[in-house]
Design a protein around this motif. Sequence first.
Motif, mmCIF file in Angstrom:
data_model
loop_
_atom_site.group_PDB
_atom_site.id
_atom_site.type_symbol
_atom_site.label_atom_id
_atom_site.label_comp_id
_atom_site.label_asym_id
_atom_site.label_seq_id
_atom_site.Cartn_x
_atom_site.Cartn_y
_atom_site.Cartn_z
ATOM 1 N N ARG A 190 0.757 -0.904 0.028
ATOM 2 C CA ARG A 190 -0.369 0.185 0.012
ATOM 3 C C ARG A 190 1.053 1.467 -0.377
ATOM 4 O O ARG A 190 0.919 2.874 -0.512
ATOM 5 N N ALA A 191 2.075 0.565 0.677
ATOM 6 C CA ALA A 191 2.999 2.087 0.888
ATOM 7 C C ALA A 191 3.797 2.700 -0.556
ATOM 8 O O ALA A 191 3.730 3.597 -0.574
ATOM 9 N N THR A 192 4.276 1.683 -1.057
ATOM 10 C CA THR A 192 4.945 1.665 -2.607
ATOM 11 C C THR A 192 4.271 1.616 -3.850
ATOM 12 O O THR A 192 4.507 2.085 -4.447
ATOM 13 N N HIS A 193 2.797 0.569 -3.497
ATOM 14 C CA HIS A 193 2.500 0.683 -4.937
ATOM 15 C C HIS A 193 2.751 -0.537 -5.746
ATOM 16 O O HIS A 193 2.133 -0.023 -6.876
ATOM 17 N N LEU A 194 3.558 -0.984 -4.856
ATOM 18 C CA LEU A 194 4.472 -2.133 -6.277
ATOM 19 C C LEU A 194 3.769 -3.089 -6.672
ATOM 20 O O LEU A 194 3.527 -3.603 -8.095
ATOM 21 N N ASP A 195 2.718 -3.186 -5.977
ATOM 22 C CA ASP A 195 1.400 -4.038 -6.815
ATOM 23 C C ASP A 195 0.789 -3.823 -7.907
ATOM 24 O O ASP A 195 0.826 -4.467 -9.361
ATOM 25 N N GLU A 196 1.046 -2.576 -8.132
ATOM 26 C CA GLU A 196 0.354 -1.736 -9.231
ATOM 27 C C GLU A 196 1.144 -1.306 -10.079
ATOM 28 O O GLU A 196 1.050 -1.598 -11.571
ATOM 29 N N LEU A 197 2.491 -1.069 -10.396
ATOM 30 C CA LEU A 197 3.707 -0.264 -10.360
ATOM 31 C C LEU A 197 4.158 -1.619 -10.880
ATOM 32 O O LEU A 197 4.587 -1.200 -12.877
ATOM 33 N N MET A 198 4.326 -3.068 -11.114
ATOM 34 C CA MET A 198 4.774 -4.298 -11.010
ATOM 35 C C MET A 198 3.771 -5.448 -10.800
ATOM 36 O O MET A 198 3.876 -5.862 -10.135
ATOM 37 N N PRO A 199 3.038 -5.067 -11.483
ATOM 38 C CA PRO A 199 2.202 -6.739 -11.251
ATOM 39 C C PRO A 199 2.606 -8.032 -10.974
ATOM 40 O O PRO A 199 1.833 -8.774 -10.829
ATOM 41 N N GLU A 200 3.351 -7.806 -12.069
ATOM 42 C CA GLU A 200 4.040 -9.410 -11.963
ATOM 43 C C GLU A 200 5.391 -9.011 -11.212
ATOM 44 O O GLU A 200 5.878 -10.300 -11.429
ATOM 45 N N HIS A 201 5.384 -8.311 -10.553
ATOM 46 C CA HIS A 201 6.037 -8.835 -9.178
ATOM 47 C C HIS A 201 6.401 -9.945 -8.650
ATOM 48 O O HIS A 201 5.512 -10.667 -8.208
ATOM 49 N N HIS A 202 7.607 -10.154 -8.109
ATOM 50 C CA HIS A 202 7.627 -11.861 -7.343
ATOM 51 C C HIS A 202 7.315 -11.306 -5.967
ATOM 52 O O HIS A 202 7.537 -9.883 -5.518
ATOM 53 N N ALA A 203 6.550 -12.336 -5.135
ATOM 54 C CA ALA A 203 6.450 -12.040 -4.318
ATOM 55 C C ALA A 203 7.165 -12.236 -3.282
ATOM 56 O O ALA A 203 8.133 -12.388 -3.681
ATOM 57 N N ILE A 204 7.218 -11.088 -2.473
ATOM 58 C CA ILE A 204 8.464 -10.731 -1.395
ATOM 59 C C ILE A 204 7.979 -10.780 -0.021
ATOM 60 O O ILE A 204 7.234 -10.449 0.774
ATOM 61 N N LEU A 205 8.088 -12.276 0.131
ATOM 62 C CA LEU A 205 7.513 -12.663 2.223
ATOM 63 C C LEU A 205 9.125 -13.298 2.441
ATOM 64 O O LEU A 205 9.908 -13.790 2.577
ATOM 65 N N PHE A 206 9.237 -12.828 3.406
ATOM 66 C CA PHE A 206 10.964 -12.588 4.678
ATOM 67 C C PHE A 206 9.919 -13.992 5.885
ATOM 68 O O PHE A 206 8.378 -14.368 5.837
ATOM 69 N N THR A 207 10.735 -14.323 6.124
ATOM 70 C CA THR A 207 10.631 -15.413 7.670
ATOM 71 C C THR A 207 10.100 -15.146 9.142
ATOM 72 O O THR A 207 10.077 -15.420 9.986
ATOM 73 N N THR A 208 10.802 -13.873 8.825
ATOM 74 C CA THR A 208 10.650 -13.198 10.085
ATOM 75 C C THR A 208 9.921 -11.958 9.892
ATOM 76 O O THR A 208 10.239 -10.849 8.841
ATOM 77 N N PRO A 209 9.522 -10.771 11.077
ATOM 78 C CA PRO A 209 8.563 -9.897 11.298
ATOM 79 C C PRO A 209 9.693 -8.710 10.785
ATOM 80 O O PRO A 209 10.737 -9.115 11.202
ATOM 81 N N GLY A 210 8.821 -7.498 10.900
ATOM 82 C CA GLY A 210 10.376 -6.194 10.683
ATOM 83 C C GLY A 210 11.363 -6.379 9.827
ATOM 84 O O GLY A 210 12.220 -5.016 9.604
ATOM 85 N N ARG A 211 10.738 -7.096 8.553
ATOM 86 C CA ARG A 211 12.018 -6.836 7.656
ATOM 87 C C ARG A 211 11.426 -5.034 6.274
ATOM 88 O O ARG A 211 12.449 -5.271 5.262
ATOM 89 N N TYR A 212 10.160 -5.466 6.186
ATOM 90 C CA TYR A 212 10.316 -4.169 5.483
ATOM 91 C C TYR A 212 10.278 -2.762 5.433
ATOM 92 O O TYR A 212 10.814 -2.284 4.420
ATOM 93 N N ASP A 213 10.323 -2.559 7.094
ATOM 94 C CA ASP A 213 11.033 -1.184 6.834
ATOM 95 C C ASP A 213 12.646 -1.070 6.058
ATOM 96 O O ASP A 213 12.634 0.303 5.174
ATOM 97 N N ARG A 214 12.926 -2.187 6.112
ATOM 98 C CA ARG A 214 14.534 -2.123 5.744
ATOM 99 C C ARG A 214 14.161 -2.401 3.695
ATOM 100 O O ARG A 214 15.029 -1.379 3.193
ATOM 101 N N LEU A 215 13.383 -2.918 3.636
ATOM 102 C CA LEU A 215 12.919 -2.146 1.697
ATOM 103 C C LEU A 215 12.599 -1.030 2.070
ATOM 104 O O LEU A 215 12.767 -0.557 0.444
ATOM 105 N N ALA A 216 12.404 -0.119 2.728
ATOM 106 C CA ALA A 216 11.367 0.468 1.993
ATOM 107 C C ALA A 216 13.103 2.132 2.316
ATOM 108 O O ALA A 216 13.626 2.949 1.092
ATOM 109 N N GLU A 217 13.505 1.595 3.074
ATOM 110 C CA GLU A 217 15.234 2.434 3.070
ATOM 111 C C GLU A 217 15.898 1.747 1.798
ATOM 112 O O GLU A 217 16.705 3.366 1.126
ATOM 113 N N HIS A 218 15.761 0.306 1.114
ATOM 114 C CA HIS A 218 16.418 0.570 0.106
ATOM 115 C C HIS A 218 16.168 1.563 -1.160
ATOM 116 O O HIS A 218 16.727 1.755 -2.361
#
Length: 323
Positions: A190-218
């Motif tokens: 919802r914050a990045t709109h990645l699913d709208e910008l890249m509808p065919e993107h690979h699912a980005i799922l971690f095995t530990t909570p709290g990792r998506y903030d790192r992606l936002a930093e990237h």
Amino acid sequence: MDTKRRARHGTVQEREMQTEGGNGGARDMRNQARSEVERARLTADVHDLLNAVVRAPNELIPFEWVRHLHPDAEFQRGTQAIPTASIVGSVDRYKEFDRYYLPKEPHLDERWIGVRAAQLQGKELPPIQVYKVGELYFVKDGNHRVSVARRQGQAYIDAQVIELHVTVPPEPGDTLKDLIIKGEYADFLRATHLDELMPEHHAILFTTPGRYDRLAEHIQTRKYYLDRKYSRDVPIDEATCSWYVRLYARVVEQIRTHDVLSRFPGRTEADLYLWIMDHRYFLTQRYGFDVGSELAALDFSKHHAPPVYQRLTQRMKMLVRRR
């Protein structure tokens, strides 16, 4: 009668039992139902023991966990025949049945017996009520009917369906941690709109909570790099697409090309992406130049993969939990 209708109305033998009249027939049916529920509870006890050995969950998913997925819309779907195998949780009876919907407590027996006896007598049972989330169902009303149906191998059951829309749907076997992570993923989308910008993107799922903030930093780092490269204020959507195509997807491709994930059972490509990017930074600092993501991936796999015996143990646990 079509396949779903046959699956909802029992076997030929059970329908033939409807011809048995009188109190004697009814008593026989209740006795049969009592014997079945006792065997069902015994089977549930065996499941508990086996799952305790491998430390695998043997409970239904509490419906309250769904809130972590942040449902944003609700739809009344009417009465449908739904697959019993896709019923994975309950609103308020999740402690009373195991993950296979077998009864766990003796106080459930009489209600279970009543439902099963009615089924044996050929009585039409009312539809259950469920919430649908993704392709999974959570029982609002009718837990005993589901338990009886599952125990008899009934493939479908009539249900009044309320569907909740979620951005990232749950899957069978998800734990509370899994749902929290998927909720974080939904927030990230919802914050990045990645699913709208890249509808065919690979699912980005971690095995530990709290990792998506790192992606936002990237993504923000990528925007800073592009701002300087093009001497303009690059829109965040453009930076998001650039991050995904030039960094994330490229690392994932290298992970797949070199089969790196097989050396880290139980982990995901997203986990490895962060580790490899951190390792790339470490190697760059060590050698004084950017080593690139491919070399970082290979070096990380070589020096940080778990020992073979740990990998085998983890794979065995994964197989047991998926059974």
